[in-house]
Design an enzyme around this catalytic site. Structure first.
Site, PDB file in Angstrom:
ATOM      1  N   SER A 132     -33.047  57.092  34.076  1.00 27.37           N
ATOM      2  CA  SER A 132     -32.268  56.680  35.250  1.00 27.37           C
ATOM      3  C   SER A 132     -32.552  55.209  35.514  1.00 27.37           C
ATOM      4  O   SER A 132     -33.623  54.700  35.167  1.00 27.37           O
ATOM      5  CB  SER A 132     -32.670  57.508  36.475  1.00 27.37           C
ATOM      6  OG  SER A 132     -32.112  56.962  37.660  1.00 27.37           O
ATOM      7  N   TYR A 145     -39.213  60.760  42.576  1.00 26.02           N
ATOM      8  CA  TYR A 145     -38.200  60.797  41.518  1.00 26.02           C
ATOM      9  C   TYR A 145     -38.295  59.554  40.646  1.00 26.02           C
ATOM     10  O   TYR A 145     -38.247  59.645  39.404  1.00 26.02           O
ATOM     11  CB  TYR A 145     -36.807  60.913  42.120  1.00 26.02           C
ATOM     12  CG  TYR A 145     -35.699  60.872  41.095  1.00 26.02           C
ATOM     13  CD1 TYR A 145     -35.490  61.940  40.229  1.00 26.02           C
ATOM     14  CD2 TYR A 145     -34.868  59.755  40.987  1.00 26.02           C
ATOM     15  CE1 TYR A 145     -34.476  61.899  39.277  1.00 26.02           C
ATOM     16  CE2 TYR A 145     -33.856  59.705  40.045  1.00 26.02           C
ATOM     17  CZ  TYR A 145     -33.662  60.775  39.186  1.00 26.02           C
ATOM     18  OH  TYR A 145     -32.653  60.723  38.244  1.00 26.02           O
ATOM     19  N   LYS A 149     -38.973  59.108  36.492  1.00 24.50           N
ATOM     20  CA  LYS A 149     -38.108  58.392  35.563  1.00 24.50           C
ATOM     21  C   LYS A 149     -38.809  57.174  34.953  1.00 24.50           C
ATOM     22  O   LYS A 149     -38.497  56.774  33.830  1.00 24.50           O
ATOM     23  CB  LYS A 149     -36.801  57.996  36.260  1.00 24.50           C
ATOM     24  CG  LYS A 149     -35.925  59.197  36.613  1.00 24.50           C
ATOM     25  CD  LYS A 149     -35.613  60.041  35.376  1.00 24.50           C
ATOM     26  CE  LYS A 149     -34.698  61.205  35.684  1.00 24.50           C
ATOM     27  NZ  LYS A 149     -34.344  61.991  34.472  1.00 24.50           N
ATOM     28  N   THR A 180     -21.865  63.925  39.952  1.00 23.10           N
ATOM     29  CA  THR A 180     -22.267  65.208  39.377  1.00 23.10           C
ATOM     30  C   THR A 180     -22.792  66.089  40.507  1.00 23.10           C
ATOM     31  O   THR A 180     -22.706  65.730  41.677  1.00 23.10           O
ATOM     32  CB  THR A 180     -23.398  65.022  38.331  1.00 23.10           C
ATOM     33  OG1 THR A 180     -24.581  64.560  39.001  1.00 23.10           O
ATOM     34  CG2 THR A 180     -23.010  64.010  37.261  1.00 23.10           C
TER      35      THR A 180
END
Length: 265
Positions: A132, A145, A149, A180
Site C-alpha cells: 500500500s 495498518y 504495510k 473496493t
C-alpha cells in the site's frame, strides 16, 4: 488461447483479487483463485477455486498440494489478502492489531514458505506482494495498518535479495485509495472506536471520516488492469505505485519535517 502460466492469487472474494482474477482468466492464464469462503468465488470462472486461510498452515498446504497435483507448478504468486483496522495507537485493541498482522504480514510469510520451494525446483517464478502507499508514509490513527504495510516493503526487499540466485523475482505493488470493500471492512473492524464521542482523539476520527467521504477512489477494475500489466512483464522492478494520487506521490519524497507538518493538518 490457454496460457500455461499458473497464477495463484489470495483474497479473491472481492476487490483487486477478484478483478485481477477476471482479467487474467480472460487473457487465458491458468488462474487459481482462493478465498477463506470459497462460496464467494462461485461465479468466478477460474481454472481452480480453493478455500484458503493464509493464517492457517494446514489450509495453505492443502491448497498448494492441490495446485501442484493438478498443474505441477506455480509460476506467479500474488499475495493479495489483507485488511485494515483504524484507531489511535493508544486506543486500538491489540488483539485486533495482532490478527491484522497475522493476515497482512505473517500470511505473506506463510505463503512464501509454502510456494518458494516449488518455484526453486523449477528455478523460475514471480512473487507479487500487494502492499500500500500507506507503507511509504504513516498517517495519524492509521499507524497499525501502516506498520503492517511497511513490513510488506521490508519483507519484499529481503526476499528479492534471498531469491535472486534462484531466478525468482519479487516485487511489491503500492496501491493508493481504491474502490473496493476495503473501507467497509475497515468500518466493520473500527467503527465503534472511531465513533466514540468521548475519545480524546475524536477530532482525528471525525477528520478522517470527512477525508474518506470526499476521497476520490480509483475503480478496482482499472487498478487490476494496471497490476496485470505489471505482473506479466518479463522483468519486474522492485516496486510499483498503482492508482496513487499526485499529492501522495509527492508526500513520499518530502523531508520528515515537511511531511509531518502536512499530515498534522
Amino acid at each position: 488461447m490457454q496460457n500455461e502460466t499458473v497464477v495463484f492469487i489470495t483474497g479473491c472474494s472481492t476487490g483487486i483479487g477478484r478483478e485481477l482474477s477476471k482479467i487474467l482468466i480472460n487473457k487465458g492464464y491458468t488462474v487459481v483463485a482462493t478465498a477463506r469462503n470459497v462460496e464467494s468465488l462461485e461465479d468466478l470462472p477460474a481454472s481452480l477455486k480453493l478455500p484458503l486461510d493464509v493464517t492457517q498452515k494446514e489450509s495453505i498446504h492443502a491448497a498448494i498440494n492441490e495446485v501442484i497435483s493438478r498443474f505441477h507448478k506455480i509460476d506467479i504468486l500474488v499475495n493479495n489478502a489483507g485488511y485494515s483496522i483504524r484507531g489511535a495507537l493508544e486506543e486500538i485493541n491489540v488483539e485486533s492489531a495482532k490478527s491484522m498482522f497475522d493476515v497482512n504480514v505473517f500470511g505473506i510469510v506463510n505463503m512464501i514458505q509454502a510456494v518458494v520451494p516449488e518455484m526453486r525446483k523449477r528455478r523460475s517464478g514471480k512473487i507479487i506482494n500487494i502492499g500500500s502507499i500507506s507503507g511509504k508514509f504513516a498517517q495519524p490513527i492509521n499507524g497499525a495498518y501502516c506498520a503492517s504495510k511497511y513490513a510488506v516493503e521490508a519483507l519484499s526487499d529481503a526476499l528479492r535479495l534471498e531469491l535472486c540466485s534462484h531466478n525468482i523475482q519479487v516485487t511489491v505493488i503500492e496501491p493508493g485509495p481504491i474502490q473496493t470493500n476495503f473501507f467497509k471492512t475497515l468500518n466493520d473492524h473500527s467503527n465503534e472506536l472511531m465513533t466514540n464521542p468521548n475519545s480524546c482523539y475524536s477530532v482525528y476520527y471525525e477528520s478522517d471520516a470527512r477525508l474518506r467521504n470526499k476521497q476520490n477512489l480509483t475503480d478496482s477494475k482499472e487498478a487490476a488492469k494496471d497490476i496485470c500489466d505489471i505482473i506479466v512483464k518479463r522483468r519486474l522492478k522492485s516496486r510499483y505505485k498503482v492508482a496513487v494520487p499526485f499529492t501522495y506521490k509527492m508526500i513520499t519524497h518530502f523531508p520528515d519535517t515537511l511531511k509531518e507538518c502536512l499530515l498534522k493538518k
